[in-house]
Design a protein around this motif. Structure first.
Motif, PDB file in Angstrom:
ATOM      1  N   LEU A  73      38.602  40.550   4.851  1.00 42.57           N
ATOM      2  CA  LEU A  73      39.154  41.421   5.885  1.00 42.57           C
ATOM      3  C   LEU A  73      40.202  40.710   6.727  1.00 42.57           C
ATOM      4  N   ARG A  74      40.618  39.517   6.279  1.00 44.10           N
ATOM      5  CA  ARG A  74      41.641  38.775   7.024  1.00 44.10           C
ATOM      6  C   ARG A  74      42.957  39.548   6.992  1.00 44.10           C
ATOM      7  N   ALA A  75      43.678  39.497   8.098  1.00 46.82           N
ATOM      8  CA  ALA A  75      44.953  40.213   8.208  1.00 46.82           C
ATOM      9  C   ALA A  75      45.977  39.644   7.233  1.00 46.82           C
ATOM     10  N   ASP A  76      46.839  40.514   6.722  1.00 45.31           N
ATOM     11  CA  ASP A  76      47.896  40.078   5.803  1.00 45.31           C
ATOM     12  C   ASP A  76      48.780  39.009   6.438  1.00 45.31           C
ATOM     13  N   GLU A  77      49.035  39.138   7.744  1.00 42.30           N
ATOM     14  CA  GLU A  77      49.882  38.159   8.439  1.00 42.30           C
ATOM     15  C   GLU A  77      49.223  36.779   8.421  1.00 42.30           C
ATOM     16  N   GLU A  78      47.898  36.757   8.607  1.00 34.91           N
ATOM     17  CA  GLU A  78      47.153  35.503   8.604  1.00 34.91           C
ATOM     18  C   GLU A  78      47.199  34.862   7.216  1.00 34.91           C
ATOM     19  N   THR A 127      49.534  35.383   4.943  1.00 34.81           N
ATOM     20  CA  THR A 127      50.919  34.960   4.705  1.00 34.81           C
ATOM     21  C   THR A 127      51.152  33.577   5.291  1.00 34.81           C
ATOM     22  N   GLU A 128      50.694  33.387   6.517  1.00 31.24           N
ATOM     23  CA  GLU A 128      50.877  32.109   7.209  1.00 31.24           C
ATOM     24  C   GLU A 128      50.163  30.978   6.470  1.00 31.24           C
ATOM     25  N   GLU A 129      48.927  31.250   6.026  1.00 31.18           N
ATOM     26  CA  GLU A 129      48.167  30.195   5.346  1.00 31.18           C
ATOM     27  C   GLU A 129      48.757  29.860   3.979  1.00 31.18           C
ATOM     28  N   VAL A 130      49.180  30.865   3.214  1.00 24.81           N
ATOM     29  CA  VAL A 130      49.785  30.605   1.902  1.00 24.81           C
ATOM     30  C   VAL A 130      51.085  29.824   2.071  1.00 24.81           C
ATOM     31  N   ARG A 131      51.892  30.183   3.072  1.00 25.38           N
ATOM     32  CA  ARG A 131      53.145  29.460   3.299  1.00 25.38           C
ATOM     33  C   ARG A 131      52.856  28.002   3.649  1.00 25.38           C
ATOM     34  N   ARG A 132      51.909  27.783   4.565  1.00 23.05           N
ATOM     35  CA  ARG A 132      51.614  26.429   5.029  1.00 23.05           C
ATOM     36  C   ARG A 132      50.907  25.587   3.958  1.00 23.05           C
ATOM     37  N   GLU A 133      49.870  26.164   3.329  1.00 27.93           N
ATOM     38  CA  GLU A 133      49.023  25.386   2.428  1.00 27.93           C
ATOM     39  C   GLU A 133      49.548  25.308   0.998  1.00 27.93           C
ATOM     40  N   VAL A 134      50.384  26.251   0.609  1.00 27.22           N
ATOM     41  CA  VAL A 134      50.876  26.271  -0.779  1.00 27.22           C
ATOM     42  C   VAL A 134      52.368  25.956  -0.841  1.00 27.22           C
ATOM     43  N   VAL A 135      53.177  26.808  -0.235  1.00 23.89           N
ATOM     44  CA  VAL A 135      54.629  26.678  -0.364  1.00 23.89           C
ATOM     45  C   VAL A 135      55.145  25.393   0.290  1.00 23.89           C
ATOM     46  N   ASP A 136      54.779  25.164   1.544  1.00 23.06           N
ATOM     47  CA  ASP A 136      55.295  23.977   2.246  1.00 23.06           C
ATOM     48  C   ASP A 136      54.840  22.677   1.601  1.00 23.06           C
ATOM     49  N   ARG A 137      53.638  22.686   1.019  1.00 20.25           N
ATOM     50  CA  ARG A 137      53.130  21.455   0.406  1.00 20.25           C
ATOM     51  C   ARG A 137      53.693  21.221  -0.996  1.00 20.25           C
ATOM     52  N   VAL A 170      52.507  39.474   1.648  1.00 25.04           N
ATOM     53  CA  VAL A 170      51.112  39.843   1.424  1.00 25.04           C
ATOM     54  C   VAL A 170      50.906  41.291   1.855  1.00 25.04           C
ATOM     55  N   THR A 171      50.385  42.094   0.936  1.00 22.57           N
ATOM     56  CA  THR A 171      50.085  43.494   1.212  1.00 22.57           C
ATOM     57  C   THR A 171      48.683  43.790   0.713  1.00 22.57           C
ATOM     58  N   MET A 195      44.138  29.946  13.911  1.00 24.53           N
ATOM     59  CA  MET A 195      44.280  29.957  12.462  1.00 24.53           C
ATOM     60  C   MET A 195      43.152  29.174  11.839  1.00 24.53           C
ATOM     61  N   HIS A 196      42.552  29.678  10.786  1.00 25.32           N
ATOM     62  CA  HIS A 196      41.408  29.047  10.156  1.00 25.32           C
ATOM     63  C   HIS A 196      41.797  28.524   8.791  1.00 25.32           C
ATOM     64  N   ASP A 197      41.544  27.226   8.575  1.00 21.20           N
ATOM     65  CA  ASP A 197      41.794  26.649   7.269  1.00 21.20           C
ATOM     66  C   ASP A 197      40.635  26.953   6.341  1.00 21.20           C
ATOM     67  N   SER A 198      40.923  27.119   5.058  1.00 21.13           N
ATOM     68  CA  SER A 198      39.878  27.303   4.058  1.00 21.13           C
ATOM     69  C   SER A 198      39.169  25.975   3.863  1.00 21.13           C
ATOM     70  N   PRO A 199      37.946  25.974   3.368  1.00 18.52           N
ATOM     71  CA  PRO A 199      37.173  27.181   3.101  1.00 18.52           C
ATOM     72  C   PRO A 199      36.338  27.597   4.312  1.00 18.52           C
ATOM     73  N   HIS A 200      36.069  28.883   4.415  1.00 19.98           N
ATOM     74  CA  HIS A 200      35.192  29.371   5.469  1.00 19.98           C
ATOM     75  C   HIS A 200      33.775  28.914   5.163  1.00 19.98           C
TER      76      HIS A 200
END
Length: 198
Positions: free
Chosen positions: A121-126, A128-138, A151-152, A1-6
Protein backbone atom coordinates in the motif's frame (compact mmCIF):
# COMPACT_ATOMS: atom_id res chain seq x y z
CA UNK A 1 11.41 7.42 3.96
CA UNK A 2 11.80 3.74 4.82
CA UNK A 3 14.59 1.61 3.43
CA UNK A 4 13.87 -2.02 2.57
CA UNK A 5 13.37 -4.50 3.93
CA UNK A 6 10.41 -3.80 6.18
CA UNK A 7 10.38 -5.75 9.43
CA UNK A 8 7.57 -7.33 11.40
CA UNK A 9 8.05 -4.58 13.98
CA UNK A 10 7.10 -2.00 11.31
CA UNK A 11 3.69 -3.52 10.58
CA UNK A 12 2.62 -5.46 13.68
CA UNK A 13 -0.24 -4.54 16.02
CA UNK A 14 1.45 -3.39 19.22
CA UNK A 15 -1.43 -3.90 21.64
CA UNK A 16 -2.65 -7.43 20.94
CA UNK A 17 -5.46 -9.13 22.81
CA UNK A 18 -4.26 -12.17 24.76
CA UNK A 19 -5.49 -14.58 27.43
CA UNK A 20 -4.04 -16.52 30.31
CA UNK A 21 -4.06 -20.34 30.37
CA UNK A 22 -6.92 -20.37 32.90
CA UNK A 23 -9.25 -18.25 30.73
CA UNK A 24 -12.57 -20.12 30.36
CA UNK A 25 -13.77 -21.32 26.96
CA UNK A 26 -16.61 -18.76 26.89
CA UNK A 27 -14.27 -15.84 27.66
CA UNK A 28 -11.97 -16.86 24.79
CA UNK A 29 -14.95 -16.98 22.38
CA UNK A 30 -16.21 -13.61 23.63
CA UNK A 31 -12.80 -11.94 23.17
CA UNK A 32 -12.38 -13.33 19.64
CA UNK A 33 -15.83 -12.07 18.68
CA UNK A 34 -15.35 -8.64 20.27
CA UNK A 35 -11.94 -8.01 18.69
CA UNK A 36 -12.71 -9.81 15.39
CA UNK A 37 -9.63 -12.04 15.57
CA UNK A 38 -9.29 -15.71 14.69
CA UNK A 39 -6.65 -16.60 17.30
CA UNK A 40 -5.31 -15.40 20.64
CA UNK A 41 -1.86 -15.82 22.21
CA UNK A 42 -1.89 -17.56 25.59
CA UNK A 43 0.45 -15.93 28.12
CA UNK A 44 1.94 -16.87 31.45
CA UNK A 45 4.05 -15.04 34.00
CA UNK A 46 5.44 -11.74 32.73
CA UNK A 47 3.74 -12.06 29.35
CA UNK A 48 5.65 -15.04 27.91
CA UNK A 49 3.80 -16.72 25.04
CA UNK A 50 3.20 -20.40 25.81
CA UNK A 51 0.67 -21.19 23.09
CA UNK A 52 -2.05 -19.97 20.75
CA UNK A 53 -5.75 -20.79 20.82
CA UNK A 54 -7.55 -20.49 17.48
CA UNK A 55 -11.11 -20.73 16.17
CA UNK A 56 -10.25 -24.22 14.93
CA UNK A 57 -9.21 -25.23 18.46
CA UNK A 58 -12.52 -23.92 19.82
CA UNK A 59 -14.51 -25.80 17.15
CA UNK A 60 -12.86 -29.04 18.29
CA UNK A 61 -13.65 -28.12 21.91
CA UNK A 62 -11.06 -30.43 23.42
CA UNK A 63 -10.96 -28.52 26.70
CA UNK A 64 -12.59 -25.96 28.96
CA UNK A 65 -9.76 -23.42 29.31
CA UNK A 66 -7.34 -21.66 26.97
CA UNK A 67 -4.49 -23.74 28.38
CA UNK A 68 -6.31 -26.98 27.55
CA UNK A 69 -7.37 -25.82 24.08
CA UNK A 70 -4.19 -24.09 22.88
CA UNK A 71 -1.58 -25.29 20.41
CA UNK A 72 1.83 -25.35 22.09
CA UNK A 73 4.52 -24.39 21.62
CA UNK A 74 3.32 -21.31 19.78
CA UNK A 75 4.63 -20.48 16.32
CA UNK A 76 6.14 -17.03 16.87
CA UNK A 77 8.26 -14.45 15.08
CA UNK A 78 10.78 -11.81 16.23
CA UNK A 79 10.12 -8.08 15.59
CA UNK A 80 13.37 -7.88 13.56
CA UNK A 81 12.27 -10.60 11.12
CA UNK A 82 11.53 -9.30 7.65
CA UNK A 83 7.99 -9.21 6.31
CA UNK A 84 9.00 -11.87 3.77
CA UNK A 85 10.34 -14.17 6.51
CA UNK A 86 7.10 -13.85 8.48
CA UNK A 87 5.05 -14.60 5.37
CA UNK A 88 7.11 -17.76 4.76
CA UNK A 89 6.55 -18.93 8.36
CA UNK A 90 2.79 -18.34 8.02
CA UNK A 91 2.62 -20.23 4.72
CA UNK A 92 4.76 -23.13 5.96
CA UNK A 93 2.86 -23.53 9.25
CA UNK A 94 -0.60 -22.75 7.85
CA UNK A 95 -1.41 -19.93 10.27
CA UNK A 96 -3.07 -16.54 9.69
CA UNK A 97 -1.32 -14.60 12.46
CA UNK A 98 1.83 -14.84 14.52
CA UNK A 99 2.60 -13.61 18.03
CA UNK A 100 5.64 -11.31 17.93
CA UNK A 101 8.02 -12.02 20.80
CA UNK A 102 11.34 -10.74 22.12
CA UNK A 103 14.37 -12.92 22.92
CA UNK A 104 12.75 -14.03 26.19
CA UNK A 105 9.51 -15.06 24.50
CA UNK A 106 7.58 -12.08 25.89
CA UNK A 107 4.71 -10.86 23.71
CA UNK A 108 5.46 -7.56 21.91
CA UNK A 109 2.72 -7.58 19.28
CA UNK A 110 0.88 -9.68 16.76
CA UNK A 111 1.21 -9.75 12.99
CA UNK A 112 -1.48 -10.93 10.58
CA UNK A 113 -1.51 -11.68 6.87
CA UNK A 114 -3.25 -8.35 6.33
CA UNK A 115 -0.42 -6.57 8.17
CA UNK A 116 2.15 -8.18 5.87
CA UNK A 117 0.27 -6.88 2.82
CA UNK A 118 0.58 -3.28 4.07
CA UNK A 119 3.91 -2.93 2.26
CA UNK A 120 1.97 -3.08 -1.02
CA UNK A 121 0.00 0.00 0.00
CA UNK A 122 3.05 2.26 -0.26
CA UNK A 123 2.44 5.41 -2.30
CA UNK A 124 3.72 5.46 -5.88
CA UNK A 125 5.73 8.60 -5.05
CA UNK A 126 7.47 6.76 -2.20
CA UNK A 127 8.30 3.82 -4.47
CA UNK A 128 9.58 6.17 -7.19
CA UNK A 129 11.93 7.83 -4.72
CA UNK A 130 13.25 4.52 -3.39
CA UNK A 131 13.79 2.97 -6.85
CA UNK A 132 15.62 6.11 -8.02
CA UNK A 133 17.83 6.21 -4.92
CA UNK A 134 18.46 2.48 -4.41
CA UNK A 135 18.58 1.30 -8.03
CA UNK A 136 19.18 4.06 -10.56
CA UNK A 137 21.57 6.27 -8.57
CA UNK A 138 23.62 3.28 -7.43
CA UNK A 139 23.79 1.33 -10.70
CA UNK A 140 24.05 4.28 -13.08
CA UNK A 141 25.80 7.11 -11.20
CA UNK A 142 27.02 8.73 -14.42
CA UNK A 143 23.86 8.37 -16.50
CA UNK A 144 21.16 8.62 -13.80
CA UNK A 145 19.92 11.88 -15.34
CA UNK A 146 19.09 10.00 -18.55
CA UNK A 147 16.90 7.43 -16.81
CA UNK A 148 13.25 7.99 -15.96
CA UNK A 149 11.43 6.16 -13.15
CA UNK A 150 7.63 6.07 -13.35
CA UNK A 151 5.44 4.18 -10.88
CA UNK A 152 1.71 3.64 -11.38
CA UNK A 153 -0.28 1.41 -9.02
CA UNK A 154 2.98 -0.16 -7.83
CA UNK A 155 4.18 -0.98 -11.37
CA UNK A 156 7.64 0.47 -12.04
CA UNK A 157 8.67 1.54 -15.55
CA UNK A 158 12.36 2.27 -16.18
CA UNK A 159 13.03 4.20 -19.38
CA UNK A 160 16.23 5.71 -20.75
CA UNK A 161 19.66 5.27 -22.26
CA UNK A 162 22.51 3.41 -20.59
CA UNK A 163 26.15 2.90 -21.61
CA UNK A 164 26.01 -0.91 -21.60
CA UNK A 165 23.11 -3.39 -21.77
CA UNK A 166 24.65 -5.55 -19.00
CA UNK A 167 23.21 -3.69 -15.96
CA UNK A 168 19.62 -3.60 -17.31
CA UNK A 169 18.60 -7.05 -15.93
CA UNK A 170 20.25 -6.17 -12.61
CA UNK A 171 18.26 -2.92 -12.45
CA UNK A 172 15.05 -4.82 -13.13
CA UNK A 173 15.81 -7.40 -10.42
CA UNK A 174 16.72 -4.75 -7.83
CA UNK A 175 13.61 -2.68 -8.60
CA UNK A 176 11.45 -5.79 -8.26
CA UNK A 177 13.01 -6.41 -4.81
CA UNK A 178 11.80 -3.03 -3.45
CA UNK A 179 8.96 -3.81 -1.06
CA UNK A 180 5.66 -2.65 -2.43
CA UNK A 181 6.65 -3.02 -6.08
CA UNK A 182 4.08 -5.14 -7.92
CA UNK A 183 5.88 -5.46 -11.28
CA UNK A 184 8.72 -3.91 -13.29
CA UNK A 185 8.85 -2.93 -16.95
CA UNK A 186 12.40 -2.28 -18.05
CA UNK A 187 12.93 -0.19 -21.21
CA UNK A 188 16.58 0.70 -20.68
CA UNK A 189 18.51 0.74 -23.98
CA UNK A 190 22.23 1.02 -24.65
CA UNK A 191 23.34 4.34 -26.13
CA UNK A 192 24.73 2.45 -29.15
CA UNK A 193 21.16 1.55 -30.15
CA UNK A 194 20.47 5.25 -30.76
CA UNK A 195 23.19 5.57 -33.34
CA UNK A 196 22.14 5.39 -36.96
CA UNK A 197 23.64 2.18 -38.40
CA UNK A 198 23.91 3.66 -41.91
Amino acid sequence: MHDSPHTVGDVMTRTPVAVGPDAPFKDVVTLMDRWKVSALPVLEGAGRVIGVVSEADLARAGGMTAGELMNAPAVTVHPDATVAEAARVMARRGVKRLPVVDDLGVLKGIVSRADLLKVFLRADEELTEEVRREVVDRLFPLSADHIRVDVTEGIVTLTGWIDSPAPAPVAERLARAVEGVVDVRCHLCPVAAREDPR
